[in-house]
Design a protein around this motif. Structure first.
Motif, PDB file in Angstrom:
ATOM      1  N   VAL A 180       6.828  -7.824   8.592  1.00 11.16           N
ATOM      2  CA  VAL A 180       7.987  -7.610   7.716  1.00 11.16           C
ATOM      3  C   VAL A 180       8.055  -6.135   7.318  1.00 11.16           C
ATOM      4  CG1 VAL A 180       9.160  -8.304   5.593  1.00 11.16           C
ATOM      5  CG2 VAL A 180       7.690  -9.945   6.790  1.00 11.16           C
ATOM      6  N   ALA A 181       9.145  -5.462   7.690  1.00  8.94           N
ATOM      7  CA  ALA A 181       9.371  -4.064   7.308  1.00  8.94           C
ATOM      8  C   ALA A 181      10.049  -4.052   5.937  1.00  8.94           C
ATOM      9  CB  ALA A 181      10.250  -3.374   8.345  1.00  8.94           C
ATOM     10  N   ILE A 182       9.367  -3.471   4.956  1.00  8.36           N
ATOM     11  CA  ILE A 182       9.853  -3.450   3.567  1.00  8.36           C
ATOM     12  C   ILE A 182      10.528  -2.108   3.266  1.00  8.36           C
ATOM     13  CG2 ILE A 182       9.131  -3.505   1.133  1.00  8.36           C
ATOM     14  CD1 ILE A 182       8.854  -6.231   2.443  1.00  8.36           C
ATOM     15  N   ASP A 183      11.676  -2.155   2.613  1.00  7.98           N
ATOM     16  CA  ASP A 183      12.338  -0.920   2.179  1.00  7.98           C
ATOM     17  C   ASP A 183      11.600  -0.383   0.946  1.00  7.98           C
ATOM     18  OD1 ASP A 183      14.313  -0.987   4.150  1.00  7.98           O
ATOM     19  OD2 ASP A 183      15.526  -2.384   2.977  1.00  7.98           O
ATOM     20  N   GLY A 184      10.612   0.465   1.170  1.00  9.42           N
ATOM     21  CA  GLY A 184       9.803   1.010   0.081  1.00  9.42           C
ATOM     22  C   GLY A 184       8.570   1.662   0.660  1.00  9.42           C
ATOM     23  N   ASP A 185       7.650   2.093  -0.205  1.00 13.44           N
ATOM     24  CA  ASP A 185       6.416   2.725   0.275  1.00 13.44           C
ATOM     25  C   ASP A 185       5.285   1.698   0.330  1.00 13.44           C
ATOM     26  OD1 ASP A 185       5.629   2.376  -2.385  1.00 13.44           O
ATOM     27  OD2 ASP A 185       6.022   4.467  -2.925  1.00 13.44           O
ATOM     28  N   PHE A 186       4.086   2.164   0.707  1.00 12.96           N
ATOM     29  CA  PHE A 186       2.943   1.249   0.821  1.00 12.96           C
ATOM     30  C   PHE A 186       2.635   0.577  -0.509  1.00 12.96           C
ATOM     31  CE2 PHE A 186      -1.607   0.529   0.142  1.00 12.96           C
ATOM     32  CZ  PHE A 186      -1.833  -0.452   1.095  1.00 12.96           C
TER      33      PHE A 186
END
Length: 429
Positions: A180-186
């Motif tokens: 899952v690619a999340i719109d945000g940082d680690f």
């Protein structure tokens, strides 16, 4: 083996329980109740053994009789099927190359050992691994668990903030691996993982587990390659050894410090970070003031709230060590590039993370000391940036070449827990 929760010392669990549970109450990390220590003669004997045999001995010292020694040896042999060579860079500096596993990163050691241990202690019980990655963890975990019976893996990563080849390595598998690619940082990805573990229904329904370096099995596995490094050094270099560790979530440094705690002769460590310098600022000023995470060339270290830091502090407290003895520093992208050129001129091609560790080691090494820096990933995993910086082409290792043109199978999602929760509950059984 008993472990206690750093946030609630009354919560004590077995090794098997800690592997299956991942985190304790209040999202507390588990830490060994006993800190074993080898005699000097035992250390000398251990360093004469082969990597797998030695590693099984080290791990059994922590695990105790929970897993029979013969079973543990078999599991370690299956996990550590690749070498960790020490390569000379200068007369007084070498690098420990930890990228000769299937996903070309140090996390292959911890990921594969955890997969072996979880399979051992879970039996036929279904498990869902939920983990966040800033790059290398995702690939190591995905490949370690790929195709294993009764295990589903869900990996969150910051969209557009890991290298394209890193992404290809674990987002093209499918099967029991969900990415899952999340719109945000680690840190946003990690926060979603923690929220999931706070949700009792999710934990119960999915038998949630985490494969981040917060899982004690991964951490213990990483102790082993510090012994392997020292075993390859001549005696005169062992006596004044300084180790520089590229640090993001600080699991690798924690493992190195545990190796020292066992009696491995390491004079001191250097915690090497990029512009995400929460720990260097804390060590310099005494205040824990995380800044917003910034994107850098060394993306696997783009972590401003490192999860393993409480374990570092606990170990220093238990061993009565002084934090002021820990070396530290932060390196800018500009200096990272310059350092990669310096290393290339010496005949060694490095990627940004190792270059940062080398830079601080070179700057802080004293006369008479011998330096070792950790090479945590193959340069080809950062092919685009390394080629651009050095102006020379890199040959893709086969592990990457076979995945480079495969389609990504990732889902895209905002940094929204409700959305993730629905996704997790909707996964095929």
């Amino acid at each position: 083996m008993k472990l206690y929760n750093l946030k609630d010392h009354n919560e004590q669990v077995s090794f098997a329980q800690a592997i299956k549970q991942g985190l304790g109450k209040k999202q507390g990390l588990f830490f060994p109740l006993e800190l074993p220590e080898f005699e000097l003669t035992e250390i000398d004997h251990l360093l004469e053994l082969d990597f797998v045999t030695r590693s099984a001995r080290i791990l059994s010292t922590f695990i105790g009789d929970e897993i029979p020694e013969e079973t543990l040896l078999k599991r370690v042999k299956a996990a550590f099927e690749f070498p960790a060579p020490v390569v000379k860079v200068e007369d007084d500096i070498s690098t420990l190359e930890l990228f000769h596993g299937p996903t070309l990163a140090f996390k292959d050691f911890g990921g594969r050992f955890m997969a072996q241990m979880l399979t051992e202690v879970s039996g036929d019980e279904p498990v869902t691994i939920l983990t966040a990655t800033s790059g290398d963890t995702g690939a190591a975990v995905a490949h370690a668990f790929y195709g294993l019976k009764n295990v589903r893996v869900v990996i969150l990563y910051p969209r557009g903030k890991i290298s394209p080849l890193q992404e290809k390595l674990f987002c093209t598998l499918g099967g029991n691996i969900h990415t899952v690619a999340i719109d945000g940082d680690f840190d946003a990805c990690q926060a979603l993982v923690k929220q999931s573990f706070d949700d009792e229904e999710l934990k119960r329904e999915l038998s949630l587990n985490s494969a981040n370096s917060i899982n004690i099995s991964r951490l213990l596995a990483q102790i082993c390659y510090y012994f392997e490094a020292v075993a390859q050094l001549p005696q005169h270099d062992r006596n004044q050894l300084v180790v520089s560790v590229p640090s993001g979530n600080f699991g690798d440094l924690t493992a190195g410090l545990l190796a020292k705690s066992l009696g491995l002769p390491i004079k001191r460590f250097i915690a090497a970070t990029n512009a995400n310098d929460t720990v260097p600022r804390y060590l310099a000023q005494g205040q824990w003031l995380p800044s917003a995470t910034v994107a850098t060339l060394s993306n696997a270290m783009d972590v401003s709230q490192p999860n393993n830091w409480p374990r570092v502090e606990e170990l220093f407290r238990r061993k009565i060590w002084q934090l002021k003895e820990l070396g530290f520093g932060a390196v800018s992208d500009e200096t990272t590039k310059e350092t990669m050129h310096e290393l290339a001129a010496k005949g060694y091609i490095s990627e940004p993370h190792a270059a940062i560790a080398y830079r601080l080691l070179r700057d802080q090494l004293k006369e008479g000391e011998f330096g070792l820096f950790l090479g945590t990933a193959h340069p080809a995993k950062f092919k685009e940036s390394v080629e651009e910086i050095l102006g020379q082409p890199l040959v893709l290792p086969n592990e990457l070449a076979v995945r480079a043109n495969l389609p990504l199978l990732s889902h895209n999602m905002g940094a929204d827990f409700a959305g993730l929760r629905s996704f997790l509950l909707g996964l095929p059984k």
